[in-house]
Scaffold this motif. Structure first.
Motif, PDB file in Angstrom:
ATOM      1  N   LEU A 263      13.499  -6.940   4.685  1.00  0.00           N
ATOM      2  CA  LEU A 263      12.245  -6.200   4.584  1.00  0.00           C
ATOM      3  C   LEU A 263      11.380  -6.757   3.467  1.00  0.00           C
ATOM      4  O   LEU A 263      10.172  -6.949   3.628  1.00  0.00           O
ATOM      5  CB  LEU A 263      12.537  -4.717   4.344  1.00  0.00           C
ATOM      6  N   PHE A 264      11.995  -7.039   2.323  1.00  0.00           N
ATOM      7  CA  PHE A 264      11.264  -7.592   1.182  1.00  0.00           C
ATOM      8  C   PHE A 264      10.702  -8.966   1.517  1.00  0.00           C
ATOM      9  O   PHE A 264       9.526  -9.258   1.236  1.00  0.00           O
ATOM     10  CB  PHE A 264      12.186  -7.681  -0.032  1.00  0.00           C
ATOM     11  N   ALA A 265      11.516  -9.800   2.123  1.00  0.00           N
ATOM     12  CA  ALA A 265      11.071 -11.157   2.468  1.00  0.00           C
ATOM     13  C   ALA A 265       9.902 -11.110   3.445  1.00  0.00           C
ATOM     14  O   ALA A 265       8.929 -11.878   3.322  1.00  0.00           O
ATOM     15  CB  ALA A 265      12.232 -11.954   3.065  1.00  0.00           C
ATOM     16  N   ALA A 266       9.971 -10.199   4.424  1.00  0.00           N
ATOM     17  CA  ALA A 266       8.887 -10.078   5.397  1.00  0.00           C
ATOM     18  C   ALA A 266       7.592  -9.644   4.714  1.00  0.00           C
ATOM     19  O   ALA A 266       6.506 -10.182   4.996  1.00  0.00           O
ATOM     20  CB  ALA A 266       9.273  -9.082   6.484  1.00  0.00           C
ATOM     21  N   GLY A 267       7.695  -8.661   3.801  1.00  0.00           N
ATOM     22  CA  GLY A 267       6.503  -8.179   3.105  1.00  0.00           C
ATOM     23  C   GLY A 267       5.872  -9.240   2.228  1.00  0.00           C
ATOM     24  O   GLY A 267       4.638  -9.424   2.242  1.00  0.00           O
ATOM     25  N   ILE A 268       6.672  -9.968   1.467  1.00  0.00           N
ATOM     26  CA  ILE A 268       6.148 -10.999   0.581  1.00  0.00           C
ATOM     27  C   ILE A 268       5.563 -12.154   1.379  1.00  0.00           C
ATOM     28  O   ILE A 268       4.529 -12.731   1.011  1.00  0.00           O
ATOM     29  CB  ILE A 268       7.253 -11.500  -0.373  1.00  0.00           C
ATOM     30  N   THR A 269       6.203 -12.501   2.498  1.00  0.00           N
ATOM     31  CA  THR A 269       5.679 -13.572   3.345  1.00  0.00           C
ATOM     32  C   THR A 269       4.298 -13.215   3.887  1.00  0.00           C
ATOM     33  O   THR A 269       3.374 -14.035   3.876  1.00  0.00           O
ATOM     34  CB  THR A 269       6.642 -13.852   4.511  1.00  0.00           C
ATOM     35  N   TYR A 270       4.155 -11.980   4.357  1.00  0.00           N
ATOM     36  CA  TYR A 270       2.846 -11.564   4.860  1.00  0.00           C
ATOM     37  C   TYR A 270       1.814 -11.554   3.739  1.00  0.00           C
ATOM     38  O   TYR A 270       0.658 -11.962   3.941  1.00  0.00           O
ATOM     39  CB  TYR A 270       2.924 -10.179   5.497  1.00  0.00           C
ATOM     40  N   ALA A 272       1.670 -13.405   1.098  1.00  0.00           N
ATOM     41  CA  ALA A 272       1.264 -14.779   0.821  1.00  0.00           C
ATOM     42  C   ALA A 272       0.367 -15.320   1.929  1.00  0.00           C
ATOM     43  O   ALA A 272      -0.656 -15.979   1.682  1.00  0.00           O
ATOM     44  CB  ALA A 272       2.494 -15.666   0.655  1.00  0.00           C
ATOM     45  N   ALA A 273       0.723 -15.029   3.194  1.00  0.00           N
ATOM     46  CA  ALA A 273      -0.061 -15.532   4.330  1.00  0.00           C
ATOM     47  C   ALA A 273      -1.457 -14.924   4.366  1.00  0.00           C
ATOM     48  O   ALA A 273      -2.403 -15.554   4.851  1.00  0.00           O
ATOM     49  CB  ALA A 273       0.676 -15.242   5.634  1.00  0.00           C
ATOM     50  N   SER A 274      -1.603 -13.703   3.848  1.00  0.00           N
ATOM     51  CA  SER A 274      -2.910 -13.035   3.854  1.00  0.00           C
ATOM     52  C   SER A 274      -3.813 -13.490   2.721  1.00  0.00           C
ATOM     53  O   SER A 274      -4.942 -13.009   2.596  1.00  0.00           O
ATOM     54  CB  SER A 274      -2.715 -11.517   3.763  1.00  0.00           C
ATOM     55  N   GLY A 275      -3.305 -14.410   1.886  1.00  0.00           N
ATOM     56  CA  GLY A 275      -4.109 -14.901   0.774  1.00  0.00           C
ATOM     57  C   GLY A 275      -3.997 -14.058  -0.475  1.00  0.00           C
ATOM     58  O   GLY A 275      -4.890 -14.078  -1.321  1.00  0.00           O
TER      59      GLY A 275
END
Length: 463
Positions: A263-270, A272-275
């Motif tokens: 869950l944490f990895a998914a949130g941080i990845t998004y 970063a991807a959102s700028g």
């Protein structure tokens, strides 16, 4: 030989007077909201052309349950509070809080510690700052049983005064997002205002430093001589111990820490991807996934979140009333008639110049915040008048419109010291009544009004 009577300082005498005033006249926060509603209804009936009882009732209903209801915004505010509290209750942060609470040696040092922690964290995130000071006050009270618990909690809440000048400032963040429904500047002027033109301007961060320094001195000088013991229930530890021995499949899943990591990895990845966009929704997401990671297992995270959610009960009770207030403030009795919010805002900025508009906007913000105690919702009410007034006097620059928006923001932050809406979560944590705390924060209001009001007068000369 009889010990000489302790002399009270001027600040202690002023604080004592404020405490006595609040204890006699301050109603329960829910009743405070009810009284404000009746006052606004009376003003609407008197000042708004064509106002009728049925029309006012429909406007009040629309503000609570209608198409433009308060529920989405209210749920966002509750979630940012609950996720901030959940994060502060993570074991690693809880141990850090307990360690920090061991540092002070006197009641004054304890109050200043609660104040400093709250102020610093409020500049990072208002939800975290709001609750962390109270959690430290709770820990400090264990070590100082003869202290005035209301004074410690008030010190923690006083640090919250600068949240509108921090990274989670709802108005400043809305200014950067062209898709935000409360980005008033973009809707009217057609451009966004970056954080470099609001919270990172010298007038903003310098004034935050000054107001915090003056408040620290005031807290030191207002130390009460009497004590107020906390309710023993304040120290009850929340949460249950994980079951030992053989686990069922369901219990195994509940303790599968890798789920929280995913869950944490998914949130941080998004993120970063959102700028790395910072807004209310991204703050909620970051605090949620970080809390899940630091609580390690899903079941511990669930228990902590559930316990934190209990603190939001008073907010949930009052938000409908404030939604109704927003509806009444925007009510137009007859076609083309000016609603009360427009009449108030226009009256306050009528005849303003380039140099006085930010200050008059600040004063208006203080008044309107009594009725709409929410930065984002408040900006939606006052922002159009403030921006239109700036454009009318030839001020089209992002810097000036950013200053006007910050005048509204700091006015809301100052008014929090006398509007009990955001004090409710701390009172729930500390199990105190508003009358035991707000006498101290009333002094903070006058200090904040003076310092931040001066900022709005000086800033137009230097931007």
């Amino acid at each position: 030989m009889t010990a000489p009577a302790r002399r009270h300082s001027v600040m202690q005498s002023l604080t004592g007077l404020s405490v006595r005033y609040v204890e006699r006249l301050m109603p329960d926060p829910y009743l405070f909201a009810v009284i404000l509603t009746l006052i606004v209804a009376g003003l609407v009936a008197t000042l708004v052309d064509g106002a009728s009882g049925s029309g006012m009732l429909q406007a009040w209903y629309a503000g609570v349950w209608g198409p433009d209801n308060i529920f989405t915004f209210a749920f966002q505010m509750v979630l940012i509070l609950v996720t901030g509290y959940t994060l502060a209750e993570a074991p690693v942060l809880k141990r850090a809080i307990a360690s920090i609470a061991e540092k002070p040696r006197t009641q004054t040092q304890a109050a200043l510690l609660c104040f400093a922690v709250s102020a610093v964290l409020s500049l990072l995130n208002w939800g975290l700052g709001l609750v962390s000071g109270a959690l430290i006050a709770r820990q400090v009270a264990r070590r100082f049983p003869d202290s005035h618990f209301g004074y410690l909690v008030a010190a923690a809440f006083t640090g919250f005064i600068v949240w509108t000048q921090g990274l989670s400032s709802s108005i400043a963040l809305a200014n950067t997002d062209p898709g935000s429904p409360i980005n008033v500047i973009h809707k009217i002027a057609g451009f966004t205002v970056p954080l470099s033109q609001t919270i990172f301007q010298p007038y903003s961060w310098l004034s935050a430093i000054v107001v915090l320094a003056v408040l620290a001195v005031a807290l030191w000088r207002m130390e009460p001589s009497e004590s107020l013991a906390p309710d023993p229930a304040v120290f009850d530890d929340q949460g249950a111990v994980d079951s030992a021995g053989n686990r069922t499949f369901a219990e195994w899943l509940e303790n599968l820490w890798v789920l929280n990591v995913v869950l944490f990895a998914a949130g941080i990845t998004y993120f970063a991807a959102s700028g790395f966009v910072l807004n209310v929704s991204s703050m909620i997401m970051l605090f949620t996934v970080t809390s899940a990671l630091l609580h390690r297992t899903p079941i511990r995270f669930i228990r902590a979140f559930t316990g934190a959610a209990k603190v939001s009960g008073p907010l949930l009770l009052q938000y409908p009333l404030y939604g109704g207030l927003v509806g009444l403030l925007a009510y137009q009795g007859a076609e083309g008639a000016k609603p009360l919010q427009t009449l108030l805002a226009q009256t306050l900025v009528n005849g303003a110049s380039v140099y006085t508009l930010p200050f008059l906007t600040f004063v208006g913000s203080v008044i309107i915040s009594l009725f709409v105690p929410s930065g984002g919702g408040h900006w939606a009410v006052q922002g159009p008048i403030a921006v239109d007034s700036a454009l009318a006097i030839g001020q089209h620059s992002p810097g000036y419109l950013g200053l006007v928006s910050m005048a509204v923001a700091v006015g809301e932050g100052v008014t929090n010291m006398i509007q009990p809406f955001w004090l409710l979560p701390l009172l729930a944590i500390a199990k105190l009544h508003v009358r035991q705390v707000m006498g101290f924060t009333l002094v903070a209001f006058f200090i904040g009004f003076t310092v931040l009001g001066a900022m709005t007068l000086i800033a137009p000369l230097v931007i």
